[in-house]
Design an enzyme around this catalytic site. Structure first.
Site, PDB file in Angstrom:
ATOM      1  CB  CYS A 167       4.457   2.109  10.599  1.00  0.00           C
ATOM      2  SG  CYS A 167       2.951   2.620   9.858  1.00  0.00           S
ATOM      3  CB  SER A 195      -2.417  -2.835   1.557  1.00  0.00           C
ATOM      4  OG  SER A 195      -1.412  -3.680   2.032  1.00  0.00           O
ATOM      5  CD  GLN A 239      -6.358   0.477   8.297  1.00  0.00           C
ATOM      6  OE1 GLN A 239      -7.228  -0.291   8.708  1.00  0.00           O
ATOM      7  NE2 GLN A 239      -5.078   0.286   8.552  1.00  0.00           N
ATOM      8  CB  THR A 270       9.749 -11.036 -11.814  1.00  0.00           C
ATOM      9  OG1 THR A 270      10.696 -10.958 -12.875  1.00  0.00           O
ATOM     10  CG2 THR A 270       9.001 -12.352 -11.876  1.00  0.00           C
ATOM     11  N   GLY A 329       0.842  -1.194   0.000  1.00  0.00           N
ATOM     12  CA  GLY A 329       0.000   0.000   0.000  1.00  0.00           C
ATOM     13  C   GLY A 329       0.879   1.246   0.000  1.00  0.00           C
TER      14      GLY A 329
HETATM   15  N1  PLP Z   1      -2.209   3.490   4.235  1.00  0.00           N
HETATM   16  C1  PLP Z   1      -2.898   3.175   5.344  1.00  0.00           C
HETATM   17  C2  PLP Z   1      -4.108   3.972   5.684  1.00  0.00           C
HETATM   18  C3  PLP Z   1      -2.494   2.118   6.157  1.00  0.00           C
HETATM   19  O1  PLP Z   1      -3.179   1.830   7.247  1.00  0.00           O
HETATM   20  C4  PLP Z   1      -1.347   1.391   5.788  1.00  0.00           C
HETATM   21  C5  PLP Z   1      -0.833   0.301   6.653  1.00  0.00           C
HETATM   22  O2  PLP Z   1      -0.820   0.404   7.859  1.00  0.00           O
HETATM   23  C6  PLP Z   1      -0.670   1.751   4.609  1.00  0.00           C
HETATM   24  C7  PLP Z   1      -1.128   2.810   3.858  1.00  0.00           C
HETATM   25  C8  PLP Z   1       0.547   1.023   4.156  1.00  0.00           C
HETATM   26  O3  PLP Z   1       0.215  -0.227   3.596  1.00  0.00           O
HETATM   27  P1  PLP Z   1       1.354  -1.353   3.516  1.00  0.00           P
HETATM   28  O4  PLP Z   1       1.490  -1.915   4.899  1.00  0.00           O
HETATM   29  O5  PLP Z   1       0.819  -2.353   2.539  1.00  0.00           O
HETATM   30  O6  PLP Z   1       2.582  -0.706   3.035  1.00  0.00           O
END
Ligand code: PLP
Length: 394
Positions: A330, A204, A184, A242, A76
């Protein structure tokens, strides 16, 4: 003597989800039986190519898109970077102003920061106390040189859902592209990209019971966003490398299941979440829920526990086998206060007293009863020792 095993309760479905058995089953043959490179011309390669095509159709089906409008990425985060930086650079001759919000995921915020260093101007619309972005603010902020507006569909910390169709119409009225980060929202709310009118949308797999390390960007037909990763001609020459074959097959299957179960999933998670919020508010003093109670993801509860630090609650719950989060996945490894709760105007000590609980398809009412009891014990014990305990109950 045999030690009794601690019950395990996972309440962090917004951070990630377990891969569903049906998804794993769909993926397995593509590791070692049908392992051909999708770009190879012989049958084994074509088998892989067809599997990717099928997955593209399954994901397109979940969001009401055409197959040719779905481009797989590595996450994502990559989809967000591609949308924001790709679109800003593509349209730089028209203008160098983009609009976003102050509650976006770091994948958008930091891409915006990168663009600022490159000489672009980024306006961050402030969300209100309820975590919602008012369309009037976008009307005021948008300019002739605005090329892109990016507003997240649903917030990862407090679950608030933005008025995407309305915001998108404002952007289009001024000739700007509209992107939404739907990482989300996917699989948790009905999404019809053509009805909404969005140009770009990030997704994602690992938030919808699919594997980690695979995402997708929806690009509306006619929006010729250039590729962002250069090399081979994969993904219609827009995303080289790939393909993550097994990941894409898993994403497709997860999307198919999400589309089949959407109504039941929403009803179940909403019912469980309402039950949880109701019990916590009634049985634990000095707590409140962050973000609009109306326009929110069905499974999200972000709760502030006054007078204590949420990290201490999190650790107590962890010992009891319960997984919850202090902020976005994160950000929770850092001691930085949540920028989302800060944007809502929470005092700093209450930001540090907030926890996110997110339920999902494998949560039961018994799980929540167990969590509420453990939470009551942990909160009472921590408040006893809290510096602020004199104020508790006031
Ligand atoms: N955007 C939002 C709103 C998210 O909650 C997240 C993941 O926590 C992401 C982007 C990032 O997605 P990914 O974990 O696949 O990099």
């Amino acid at each position: 003597m045999k030690r009794e095993e601690t019950r395990q309760v996972y309440l962090d479905y917004s951070a990630t989800t377990p891969v569903k058995p049906e998804v794993l089953e769909a993926m397995l043959p593509y590791f070692s039986e049908y392992y051909g490179n999708p770009s190879s011309l012989y049958s084994l390669g074509q088998k892989s190519k067809n599997a990717i095509r099928a997955a593209r159709g399954q994901l397109a089906g979940l969001i009401g898109a055409q197959e040719s409008e779905v481009f797989f990425t590595g996450s994502g985060t990559e989809a967000d970077n591609w949308a924001l930086i790709g679109a800003a650079m593509w349209k730089r001759d028209k203008g160098r102003h983009i609009v976003t919000t102050n509650i976006e995921h770091h994948a958008i915020m930091h891409s915006g920061g990168f663009l600022e260093k490159e000489g672009y101007e980024v306006t961050s619309l402030p969300a209100g106390k309820d975590g919602l972005v008012k369309p009037e603010l976008l009307e005021k902020a948008i300019r002739d040189d605005t090329t892109l507006v990016s507003v997240m569909f649903a917030n990862n910390e407090i679950g608030t859902i933005q008025p995407i169709a309305e915001l998108c119409a404002i952007a289009h009225g001024r000739g700007a592209l509209f992107h939404t980060d739907a990482v989300q929202a996917l699989g948790n709310v009905p999404i019809d990209v053509h009805g909404l009118g969005v140009d770009l949308m990030s997704m994602s797999a690992h938030k919808i019971y699919g594997p980690k390390g695979v995402g997708a960007l929806y690009i509306k037909k006619g929006v010729n966003l250039p590729g962002y990763i250069h090399g081979g001609a994969q993904e219609s020459d827009k995303r080289a490398g790939t393909e993550n074959l097994t990941g894409i097959v898993g994403f497709g299957k997860a999307a198919e299941l999400a589309a089949q179960n959407l109504e039941a999933h929403i009803a179940k998670t909403r019912e469980l979440n309402d039950y949880f919020i109701d019990r916590v508010l009634r049985e634990i003093p000095d707590v409140y829920v962050n973000g609009s109670l109306e326009s929110r993801l069905p499974g999200n509860a972000n709760i502030t526990f006054k007078y204590i630090e949420s990290e201490a609650i999190l650790l107590s719950l962890d010992i009891a086998g319960i997984s919850v989060s202090t902020g976005s996945a994160c950000a929770s490894a850092t001691l930085e206060p949540s920028h989302v709760l800060d944007a809502l105007g929470l005092p700093i000590e209450e930001i540090y007293g907030s926890l996110r609980f997110t339920v999902g398809d494998f949560t039961t009412r018994e799980d929540l009863d167990y969590v509420v009891e453990e939470l009551k014990t942990a909160v009472a014990r921590l408040r006893e020792f809290s510096l602020f305990s004199g104020q508790a109950g006031q």
